[in-house]
Design a protein around this motif. Sequence first.
Motif, PDB file in Angstrom:
ATOM      1  N   GLN A  75      -6.750  15.668  -4.898  1.00  0.00           N
ATOM      2  CA  GLN A  75      -7.463  15.803  -6.179  1.00  0.00           C
ATOM      3  C   GLN A  75      -7.948  17.210  -6.297  1.00  0.00           C
ATOM      4  O   GLN A  75      -7.814  17.908  -7.667  1.00  0.00           O
ATOM      5  CB  GLN A  75      -8.724  14.821  -6.084  1.00  0.00           C
TER       6      GLN A  75
ATOM      7  N   LEU B 127      -0.328   7.303  -0.115  1.00  0.00           N
ATOM      8  CA  LEU B 127      -1.722   7.895   0.266  1.00  0.00           C
ATOM      9  C   LEU B 127      -3.058   6.914  -0.173  1.00  0.00           C
ATOM     10  O   LEU B 127      -3.780   6.694   0.767  1.00  0.00           O
ATOM     11  CB  LEU B 127      -1.994   9.065  -0.929  1.00  0.00           C
ATOM     12  N   LYS B 128      -2.685   6.243  -0.884  1.00  0.00           N
ATOM     13  CA  LYS B 128      -3.710   5.107  -1.332  1.00  0.00           C
ATOM     14  C   LYS B 128      -3.849   3.903  -0.259  1.00  0.00           C
ATOM     15  O   LYS B 128      -4.797   3.494   0.150  1.00  0.00           O
ATOM     16  CB  LYS B 128      -3.392   4.291  -2.663  1.00  0.00           C
TER      17      LYS B 128
ATOM     18  N   ILE C  51      -6.894  12.284   0.141  1.00  0.00           N
ATOM     19  CA  ILE C  51      -7.096  12.228  -1.253  1.00  0.00           C
ATOM     20  C   ILE C  51      -7.862  13.135  -2.118  1.00  0.00           C
ATOM     21  O   ILE C  51      -7.266  13.540  -2.870  1.00  0.00           O
ATOM     22  CB  ILE C  51      -7.576  10.498  -1.316  1.00  0.00           C
TER      23      ILE C  51
ATOM     24  N   ALA D  54      -3.421   7.725  -6.052  1.00  0.00           N
ATOM     25  CA  ALA D  54      -4.233   7.520  -4.757  1.00  0.00           C
ATOM     26  C   ALA D  54      -5.618   7.263  -4.977  1.00  0.00           C
ATOM     27  O   ALA D  54      -6.282   6.575  -4.274  1.00  0.00           O
ATOM     28  CB  ALA D  54      -4.124   8.878  -4.170  1.00  0.00           C
ATOM     29  N   LYS D  55      -6.126   7.716  -6.014  1.00  0.00           N
ATOM     30  CA  LYS D  55      -7.874   7.538  -6.415  1.00  0.00           C
ATOM     31  C   LYS D  55      -7.899   6.345  -7.465  1.00  0.00           C
ATOM     32  O   LYS D  55      -9.043   5.948  -7.809  1.00  0.00           O
ATOM     33  CB  LYS D  55      -8.418   8.846  -6.837  1.00  0.00           C
TER      34      LYS D  55
ATOM     35  N   SER E 144      -2.413  12.446  -7.437  1.00  0.00           N
ATOM     36  CA  SER E 144      -3.796  12.192  -7.239  1.00  0.00           C
ATOM     37  C   SER E 144      -4.350  11.044  -8.008  1.00  0.00           C
ATOM     38  O   SER E 144      -5.449  10.193  -7.522  1.00  0.00           O
ATOM     39  CB  SER E 144      -4.804  13.406  -7.493  1.00  0.00           C
TER      40      SER E 144
END
Length: 406
Positions: free
Chosen positions: A174, A161-162, A170, A68-69, A65
């Motif tokens: 999280q 994922l990003k 996403i 990805a974020k 996560s």
Amino acid sequence: MNFVNRTLHAYVNSNLMMRILMGLIIGASLALLVPNITVMTILGRLFIGALKAIAPVLVALLVTSAIAKSRTGLGKRFRTVIALYITSTLIAAVAAVLASRAFPIAITLPDTGSYDGEAPGTLADVFLKIVGDIMCNPITAIANASYLSILMWAIILGFALKKMASAATIDFFQDLASTVTLIVNWIIQCAPIGIMGLVYTSVSESGMSIFTTYGKLVALLVGCMITVSVIINPVISSVLLRRNMWPLLWKCLKGSALSAFFTRSSAANIPVNMSLCQRLGLDKDFYAVSIPLGSTINMDGAAITITVMTLATCYTLGINIDLGSAIMLSIIATFSACGASGVAGGSLLLIPLACSLFGISQDISMQVVAVGFIIGVIQDSVETALNSSSDVFFTATADYLDRKNK
């Protein structure tokens, strides 16, 4: 019911370190007064078992996560923190060489029949095993707590994922990470009870003799680790940031080293380090990856253990160590220590690898491993405290340095 709720609320909101200290005192006192209480041992095992069970899932979700974020621009900080991890481990190995040469110790070797483990034969064997662990099935990696593999797959999934996932997906990862973090926090609230059980078991099994058997060797190991923790590492950070880093070190020792000392598991201490990073105001996108990474490759204590035990073996056998061999030992100890989490038994089972540099046979080096397990109650606790607290310390250093340069 209201009384129970008020009691739980007061417990949760009281100082965790004071509760841990009370658990420590009660556990040690009971062990001396009433040994062999099975339920006390069970309490310790339940606590560590719960942490170790949830830690692989937590690492996988947090790293995935976080990447990805993550925002752009994390690369420089990661290069900095990795350089700090590797540099500090190498310096720790060199410090252990110097200390061992200044205070040479010969040890009494027990019979090899008391230990039936298996150690890696060569440096290539260690790296081949690590590569094999990295490439294992990701589900198997989580089930077996193979952190190198977990990190690799989590990083790959995070970048995928990003690049491809929607914002909702996403956010789902999280939320999963936050949920698992909440579960971990619930487990951490049981730390005083768990540590009471752990201390009770250690004192019941070893008594006060643990502080006298192989005392000089323990003193050398602990002395090296304390020197690296309170002098060398802060100097490295102070030189980079040009400021006094000892106040930050004290926070890391209080917030991370104490719990790591008793759990004796860098992986189990990851949630504690995450919480400490949050309290220090560090960037979550950064520390969510650097802390699990540090628990895998930041191994100052392991490098010290490998170096000191190897040189003690040499002194026991009358082997002269020249400067070139000592430098080579430091390098081998550094890279071996970085892979210690990928070898069953950790730093102790890498001692034969370093001993092979001096032509010491497997039979003799395995006796040294047995000595390591004898003193492991102290050695492993202090080693883990150094490794885990420096994860936070160097993560903060890299984060502060990045802010300073902007």
